[in-house]
Design a protein around this motif. Structure first.
Motif, PDB file in Angstrom:
ATOM      1  N   PHE A 115     -11.967   0.377  -1.893  1.00 27.17           N
ATOM      2  CA  PHE A 115     -11.053  -0.661  -2.344  1.00 27.17           C
ATOM      3  C   PHE A 115      -9.643  -0.344  -1.875  1.00 27.17           C
ATOM      4  O   PHE A 115      -9.198   0.805  -1.917  1.00 27.17           O
ATOM      5  N   ASP A 116      -8.947  -1.386  -1.427  1.00 28.17           N
ATOM      6  CA  ASP A 116      -7.578  -1.259  -0.953  1.00 28.17           C
ATOM      7  C   ASP A 116      -6.675  -0.802  -2.099  1.00 28.17           C
ATOM      8  O   ASP A 116      -6.923  -1.098  -3.270  1.00 28.17           O
ATOM      9  N   ALA A 117      -5.599  -0.083  -1.745  1.00 28.56           N
ATOM     10  CA  ALA A 117      -4.688   0.458  -2.759  1.00 28.56           C
ATOM     11  C   ALA A 117      -3.833  -0.615  -3.419  1.00 28.56           C
ATOM     12  O   ALA A 117      -3.227  -0.366  -4.471  1.00 28.56           O
ATOM     13  N   ARG A 118      -3.772  -1.804  -2.847  1.00 28.94           N
ATOM     14  CA  ARG A 118      -2.970  -2.866  -3.459  1.00 28.94           C
ATOM     15  C   ARG A 118      -3.547  -3.264  -4.817  1.00 28.94           C
ATOM     16  O   ARG A 118      -4.711  -3.033  -5.104  1.00 28.94           O
TER      17      ARG A 118
ATOM     18  N   GLU B  70       3.445 -12.835  -7.588  1.00 31.68           N
ATOM     19  CA  GLU B  70       3.358 -11.467  -8.095  1.00 31.68           C
ATOM     20  C   GLU B  70       3.267 -11.462  -9.611  1.00 31.68           C
ATOM     21  O   GLU B  70       3.934 -12.222 -10.298  1.00 31.68           O
ATOM     22  N   GLU B  71       2.428 -10.567 -10.122  1.00 28.09           N
ATOM     23  CA  GLU B  71       2.237 -10.416 -11.565  1.00 28.09           C
ATOM     24  C   GLU B  71       2.012  -8.936 -11.856  1.00 28.09           C
ATOM     25  O   GLU B  71       0.935  -8.405 -11.623  1.00 28.09           O
ATOM     26  N   GLY B  72       3.052  -8.256 -12.340  1.00 30.41           N
ATOM     27  CA  GLY B  72       2.940  -6.828 -12.592  1.00 30.41           C
ATOM     28  C   GLY B  72       2.668  -6.066 -11.302  1.00 30.41           C
ATOM     29  O   GLY B  72       3.377  -6.212 -10.306  1.00 30.41           O
ATOM     30  N   GLU B  73       1.601  -5.265 -11.321  1.00 39.57           N
ATOM     31  CA  GLU B  73       1.241  -4.479 -10.136  1.00 39.57           C
ATOM     32  C   GLU B  73       0.362  -5.260  -9.164  1.00 39.57           C
ATOM     33  O   GLU B  73       0.004  -4.748  -8.109  1.00 39.57           O
ATOM     34  N   GLY B  74       0.013  -6.483  -9.532  1.00 37.13           N
ATOM     35  CA  GLY B  74      -0.862  -7.267  -8.668  1.00 37.13           C
ATOM     36  C   GLY B  74      -0.349  -8.673  -8.469  1.00 37.13           C
ATOM     37  O   GLY B  74       0.855  -8.911  -8.408  1.00 37.13           O
ATOM     38  N   TRP B  75      -1.286  -9.625  -8.401  1.00 38.69           N
ATOM     39  CA  TRP B  75      -0.932 -11.017  -8.126  1.00 38.69           C
ATOM     40  C   TRP B  75      -1.743 -11.936  -9.034  1.00 38.69           C
ATOM     41  O   TRP B  75      -2.901 -11.648  -9.368  1.00 38.69           O
ATOM     42  N   LEU B  76      -1.137 -13.060  -9.383  1.00 40.26           N
ATOM     43  CA  LEU B  76      -1.812 -14.100 -10.143  1.00 40.26           C
ATOM     44  C   LEU B  76      -2.126 -15.241  -9.189  1.00 40.26           C
ATOM     45  O   LEU B  76      -1.236 -15.736  -8.488  1.00 40.26           O
ATOM     46  N   LEU B  77      -3.385 -15.656  -9.155  1.00 33.50           N
ATOM     47  CA  LEU B  77      -3.839 -16.706  -8.243  1.00 33.50           C
ATOM     48  C   LEU B  77      -3.994 -18.029  -8.980  1.00 33.50           C
ATOM     49  O   LEU B  77      -4.495 -18.058 -10.107  1.00 33.50           O
ATOM     50  N   THR B  78      -3.579 -19.106  -8.338  1.00 35.13           N
ATOM     51  CA  THR B  78      -3.895 -20.447  -8.832  1.00 35.13           C
ATOM     52  C   THR B  78      -5.172 -20.964  -8.173  1.00 35.13           C
ATOM     53  O   THR B  78      -5.811 -21.871  -8.692  1.00 35.13           O
ATOM     54  N   ARG B  79      -5.538 -20.387  -7.057  1.00 29.66           N
ATOM     55  CA  ARG B  79      -6.762 -20.730  -6.330  1.00 29.66           C
ATOM     56  C   ARG B  79      -7.067 -19.588  -5.372  1.00 29.66           C
ATOM     57  O   ARG B  79      -6.178 -18.784  -5.048  1.00 29.66           O
ATOM     58  N   VAL B  80      -8.304 -19.504  -4.918  1.00 29.80           N
ATOM     59  CA  VAL B  80      -8.690 -18.447  -3.976  1.00 29.80           C
ATOM     60  C   VAL B  80      -8.614 -19.027  -2.571  1.00 29.80           C
ATOM     61  O   VAL B  80      -9.577 -19.612  -2.064  1.00 29.80           O
ATOM     62  N   ASP B  81      -7.452 -18.857  -1.962  1.00 27.58           N
ATOM     63  CA  ASP B  81      -7.198 -19.327  -0.594  1.00 27.58           C
ATOM     64  C   ASP B  81      -7.038 -18.082   0.279  1.00 27.58           C
ATOM     65  O   ASP B  81      -5.967 -17.478   0.335  1.00 27.58           O
ATOM     66  N   THR B  82      -8.121 -17.692   0.956  1.00 24.57           N
ATOM     67  CA  THR B  82      -8.094 -16.442   1.715  1.00 24.57           C
ATOM     68  C   THR B  82      -7.062 -16.466   2.846  1.00 24.57           C
ATOM     69  O   THR B  82      -6.509 -15.423   3.196  1.00 24.57           O
ATOM     70  N   ASP B  83      -6.803 -17.654   3.401  1.00 26.44           N
ATOM     71  CA  ASP B  83      -5.806 -17.743   4.469  1.00 26.44           C
ATOM     72  C   ASP B  83      -4.406 -17.435   3.947  1.00 26.44           C
ATOM     73  O   ASP B  83      -3.575 -16.872   4.671  1.00 26.44           O
ATOM     74  N   ALA B  84      -4.120 -17.799   2.695  1.00 29.05           N
ATOM     75  CA  ALA B  84      -2.798 -17.554   2.118  1.00 29.05           C
ATOM     76  C   ALA B  84      -2.702 -16.176   1.473  1.00 29.05           C
ATOM     77  O   ALA B  84      -1.628 -15.563   1.453  1.00 29.05           O
ATOM     78  N   ILE B  85      -3.818 -15.673   0.941  1.00 26.02           N
ATOM     79  CA  ILE B  85      -3.779 -14.406   0.211  1.00 26.02           C
ATOM     80  C   ILE B  85      -3.482 -13.235   1.137  1.00 26.02           C
ATOM     81  O   ILE B  85      -2.680 -12.348   0.796  1.00 26.02           O
ATOM     82  N   GLY B  86      -4.128 -13.193   2.308  1.00 28.06           N
ATOM     83  CA  GLY B  86      -3.905 -12.074   3.231  1.00 28.06           C
ATOM     84  C   GLY B  86      -2.432 -11.823   3.514  1.00 28.06           C
ATOM     85  O   GLY B  86      -1.905 -10.742   3.225  1.00 28.06           O
ATOM     86  N   PRO B  87      -1.721 -12.815   4.089  1.00 31.04           N
ATOM     87  CA  PRO B  87      -0.279 -12.617   4.336  1.00 31.04           C
ATOM     88  C   PRO B  87       0.517 -12.422   3.049  1.00 31.04           C
ATOM     89  O   PRO B  87       1.504 -11.678   3.029  1.00 31.04           O
ATOM     90  N   GLY B  88       0.087 -13.073   1.960  1.00 27.73           N
ATOM     91  CA  GLY B  88       0.831 -12.999   0.707  1.00 27.73           C
ATOM     92  C   GLY B  88       0.861 -11.614   0.098  1.00 27.73           C
ATOM     93  O   GLY B  88       1.813 -11.269  -0.609  1.00 27.73           O
ATOM     94  N   ILE B  89      -0.175 -10.820   0.335  1.00 24.30           N
ATOM     95  CA  ILE B  89      -0.199  -9.464  -0.216  1.00 24.30           C
ATOM     96  C   ILE B  89       0.107  -8.414   0.841  1.00 24.30           C
ATOM     97  O   ILE B  89       0.016  -7.210   0.576  1.00 24.30           O
ATOM     98  N   GLY B  90       0.459  -8.862   2.040  1.00 23.89           N
ATOM     99  CA  GLY B  90       0.901  -7.934   3.075  1.00 23.89           C
ATOM    100  C   GLY B  90      -0.185  -7.321   3.919  1.00 23.89           C
ATOM    101  O   GLY B  90       0.033  -6.265   4.537  1.00 23.89           O
ATOM    102  N   LEU B  91      -1.352  -7.957   4.011  1.00 21.76           N
ATOM    103  CA  LEU B  91      -2.390  -7.433   4.891  1.00 21.76           C
ATOM    104  C   LEU B  91      -2.025  -7.692   6.348  1.00 21.76           C
ATOM    105  O   LEU B  91      -1.507  -8.763   6.681  1.00 21.76           O
ATOM    106  N   SER B  92      -2.319  -6.732   7.198  1.00 16.85           N
ATOM    107  CA  SER B  92      -1.995  -6.884   8.619  1.00 16.85           C
ATOM    108  C   SER B  92      -3.100  -7.597   9.394  1.00 16.85           C
ATOM    109  O   SER B  92      -2.906  -7.963  10.551  1.00 16.85           O
ATOM    110  N   VAL B  93      -4.259  -7.786   8.758  1.00 16.82           N
ATOM    111  CA  VAL B  93      -5.380  -8.497   9.395  1.00 16.82           C
ATOM    112  C   VAL B  93      -5.835  -9.591   8.440  1.00 16.82           C
ATOM    113  O   VAL B  93      -5.635  -9.503   7.228  1.00 16.82           O
TER     114      VAL B  93
END
Length: 241
Positions: free
Chosen positions: A75-78, A157-180
């Motif tokens: 699991f990723d450290a994020r 952002e919500e505390g140490e993580g993120w709060l999602l309104t929907r699961v949009d994988t195209d938006a989540i990757g860049p939103g949490i700083g993934l390079s891929v």
């Protein structure tokens, strides 16, 4: 002339109303067919449980399909991603996701559904510890939960993580700083694994099942028929007078 004009206006409104109701009925019918196809496809996969590699999650040709998959990684450290407004047995809560990174060369990062957690009356979000070390996961590769009408940002952002309104994988990757990019499908973790939280492999837990769509379709078609019948009755009555 006025009577003919009123009759024409009345029939125009009636036919427009019939068309709207009929189209709503057709839309509900299509949703019923789509959801039944989803349930049938997932049931076939779950009955066989022939595991494919986690790398299949990133296959664009199968982004709307279902597969039973397994693979090793970490699991990723994020922080965790919490999908808001998730009901379970009449209780409000969140669905917990984390980014899982398969072993080198075994696929792209993907979201893993770790299960459901209840929220208290103050909507205090729980702390979600990261599972440590390399591990073998298995579960159902599936499209993300239906988003409906996408309003506003997909995550914040919500505390140490993120709060999602929907699961949009195209938006989540860049939103949490993934390079891929994230894989377009998510892994619904096998409930038998001793990891995560309350969960099952129910696909329509927070949305309408096919039979309810069929019921709504029948209602819309009945309303369309009622409007048409009313227009015909009123027209014949006026003609007799």
């Amino acid at each position: 002339m006025s009577r003919r004009r009123n009759l024409a206006v009345g029939w125009t409104l009636a036919l427009l109303t019939v068309a709207v109701f009929a189209n709503l009925g057709l839309w509900q019918s299509r949703r019923a067919v789509e959801k039944q196809a989803m349930l049938d496809a997932s049931a076939r996969v779950l009955s066989e449980r022939k595991a494919v590699p986690l790398a299949q999650a990133a296959d664009p040709a199968r982004r709307r399909d279902y597969d039973w998959a397994s693979g090793r990684g970490r699991f990723d450290a994020r922080g965790a991603l919490l999908l808001d407004n998730q009901q379970r047995n009449g209780r409000a809560g969140v669905r917990v996701y984390r980014v899982f990174v398969p072993e080198r060369g075994a696929g792209t990062p993907l979201l893993v559904d770790l299960g459901w957690l209840a929220l208290d009356g103050q909507r205090r979000f729980p702390s979600i510890p990261r599972p440590e070390g390399a591990m073998e996961l298995r579960g159902l590769l599936a499209p993300p939960p239906s988003t409906g009408i996408a309003l506003g940002p997909a995550l914040g952002e919500e505390g140490e993580g993120w709060l999602l309104t929907r699961v949009d994988t195209d938006a989540i990757g860049p939103g949490i700083g993934l390079s891929v990019p994230l894989a377009p499908r998510v892994l619904r973790l096998d409930p038998a694994l001793k990891l995560g939280y309350e969960r099952d492999l129910e696909l329509l837990a927070n949305t309408l099942p096919p039979e309810q769509h069929r019921g709504y379709a029948l209602q819309w078609f009945a309303l369309a028929a009622a409007v048409l019948a009313t227009a015909l009755i009123l027209t014949f009555r006026k003609s007799r007078r």
